[in-house]
Design a protein around this motif. Structure first.
Motif, short mmCIF file in Angstrom:
data_model
loop_
_atom_site.label_atom_id
_atom_site.label_comp_id
_atom_site.label_asym_id
_atom_site.label_seq_id
_atom_site.Cartn_x
_atom_site.Cartn_y
_atom_site.Cartn_z
N GLY A 35 -1.28 -0.87 12.30
CA GLY A 35 -1.71 -1.49 11.05
C GLY A 35 -1.18 -2.90 10.97
O GLY A 35 -0.61 -3.44 11.91
N SER A 36 -1.39 -3.50 9.82
CA SER A 36 -1.00 -4.89 9.64
C SER A 36 0.51 -5.02 9.56
O SER A 36 1.24 -4.05 9.38
N GLY A 77 3.47 -7.21 7.53
CA GLY A 77 3.71 -8.03 6.36
C GLY A 77 3.62 -7.19 5.09
O GLY A 77 3.15 -6.06 5.11
N ASP A 78 4.08 -7.75 3.99
CA ASP A 78 4.04 -7.03 2.72
C ASP A 78 2.59 -6.89 2.24
O ASP A 78 1.80 -7.84 2.31
N ARG A 79 2.25 -5.70 1.73
CA ARG A 79 0.89 -5.43 1.26
C ARG A 79 0.94 -4.87 -0.15
O ARG A 79 1.82 -4.07 -0.48
N THR A 80 -0.04 -5.26 -0.97
CA THR A 80 -0.14 -4.78 -2.35
C THR A 80 -1.59 -4.38 -2.63
O THR A 80 -2.52 -5.14 -2.32
N TRP A 81 -1.76 -3.19 -3.21
CA TRP A 81 -3.08 -2.72 -3.64
C TRP A 81 -3.02 -2.36 -5.12
O TRP A 81 -2.11 -1.66 -5.56
N TYR A 89 -4.00 4.51 2.98
CA TYR A 89 -3.42 3.16 3.04
C TYR A 89 -2.44 3.13 4.20
O TYR A 89 -1.58 4.03 4.32
N ASN A 102 0.19 0.59 6.76
CA ASN A 102 0.88 -0.67 7.04
C ASN A 102 1.86 -0.45 8.17
O ASN A 102 2.64 0.51 8.14
N LEU A 114 5.20 -1.99 1.07
CA LEU A 114 3.87 -1.58 0.59
C LEU A 114 3.97 -1.20 -0.87
O LEU A 114 4.83 -0.39 -1.26
N SER A 157 3.22 4.40 6.45
CA SER A 157 3.95 3.15 6.64
C SER A 157 4.96 3.33 7.77
O SER A 157 5.67 4.34 7.82
#
Length: 281
Positions: A163-164, A166-170, A182, A184, A189, A211
């Motif tokens: 997965g990507s 970096g910090d992720r926000t949904w 989801y 990461n 996350l 994650s």
């Protein structure tokens, strides 16, 4: 008659030959390098080039016996190129892994990269044993190999999804916008479900969070009944103030669906390395 003044090296120059300005016992590249120029080259990548030059270029020749300013114990032969070549090979492997991940569909994964790095260090130790390598350099490679072994053991134990990074926000605004999964790879996350309307739900909203490395924060509405299951690798778990990893948590307030034993959210969290917190907001 006054003795001639000793000239000093200009600021910002690192390295140099065995003459003036060199520290005793140091083995920099034979030609001086201006760190100011290197720091500006390619957005700072010149510093990496300097490190490679420091590792790969042979040391300046030892001063002949009796030369003033060079203690007898510092006069040694040329350094073995094995440690420098080994570190350079590790950097090349890391660069190839990044390029493959960014520009192709190939995913080596953490275990693949660490395993290849450990193999390179092993080859360097074997080659150094056959060709001759100083005790200090050998100890450095052994220490690097131990560090890579620990990292590989952790990567083999902890499930790190692709997965990507970096910090992720949904923040989904409706039940239909909530994804079934989801992911990461590395980074914090945040899944904020407070804006999801629960008035007309026919069935629970089911989602899964995977994650690899990083903290996970999930925020649900105050009124929502939540069924949670957490699979934790390394890290702390906080589910509405409890350090449990699974359970049913009834909502709060006067909503018709709060506390009716039918969850509005069914959430499964798979965390490799990092803290997990689920709260209301």
């Amino acid at each position: 008659m006054r003795p001639p003044r000793r000239r000093t090296r200009p600021d910002g120059v690192i390295g140099g030959g065995a003459g003036e300005g060199q520290r005793e016992g140091a083995h920099p590249p034979q030609q001086g390098v201006d760190t100011g120029v290197l720091g500006q080259a390619a957005g700072g990548s010149g510093l990496i080039i300097y490190v490679l030059l420091w590792l790969l270029m042979p040391a300046a020749p030892a001063a002949p016996p009796g030369q003033p300013g060079v203690p007898e114990q510092t006069r040694t032969g040329p350094r073995s190129p094995v440690p420098g070549v080994t570190v350079a090979a590790l950097l090349i492997i890391a660069g190839i892994a990044v390029m493959l991940d960014q520009f192709t569909t190939v995913d080596l994964g953490a275990r693949g990269v660490l395993g290849a790095a450990l193999l390179i260090v092993g080859v360097g130790l074997v080659f150094g044993a056959l060709t001759g390598i100083s005790r200090g350099a050998k100890g450095g490679l052994i220490g690097l190999g131990l560090l890579l072994s620990v990292a590989l053991a952790i990567a083999s134990t902890v499930d790190v999804p692709s997965g990507s990074v970096g910090d992720r926000t949904w923040r989904p605004a409706s039940a239909a916008a909530v994804q079934s999964e989801y992911q990461n790879g590395a980074g914090d996350l945040l899944l904020d479900l407070r804006d999801v309307d629960l008035d007309d739900l026919d069935s629970p909203i089911t989602t899964r969070i995977d994650s690899g490395v990083g903290d996970i924060d999930v925020i649900v509405p105050f009124s929502a009944d939540v069924q949670l299951e957490v699979v934790q690798g390394l890290g702390a778990t906080d589910l509405f103030g409890d350090s449990v990893e699974t359970g049913f948590f009834p909502g709060r307030g006067t909503a018709d669906w709060s506390g009716d034993s039918e969850p509005e959210f069914e959430i499964t969290i798979n965390s490799g390395l990092g803290d997990v917190e689920v709260s209301r907001g």
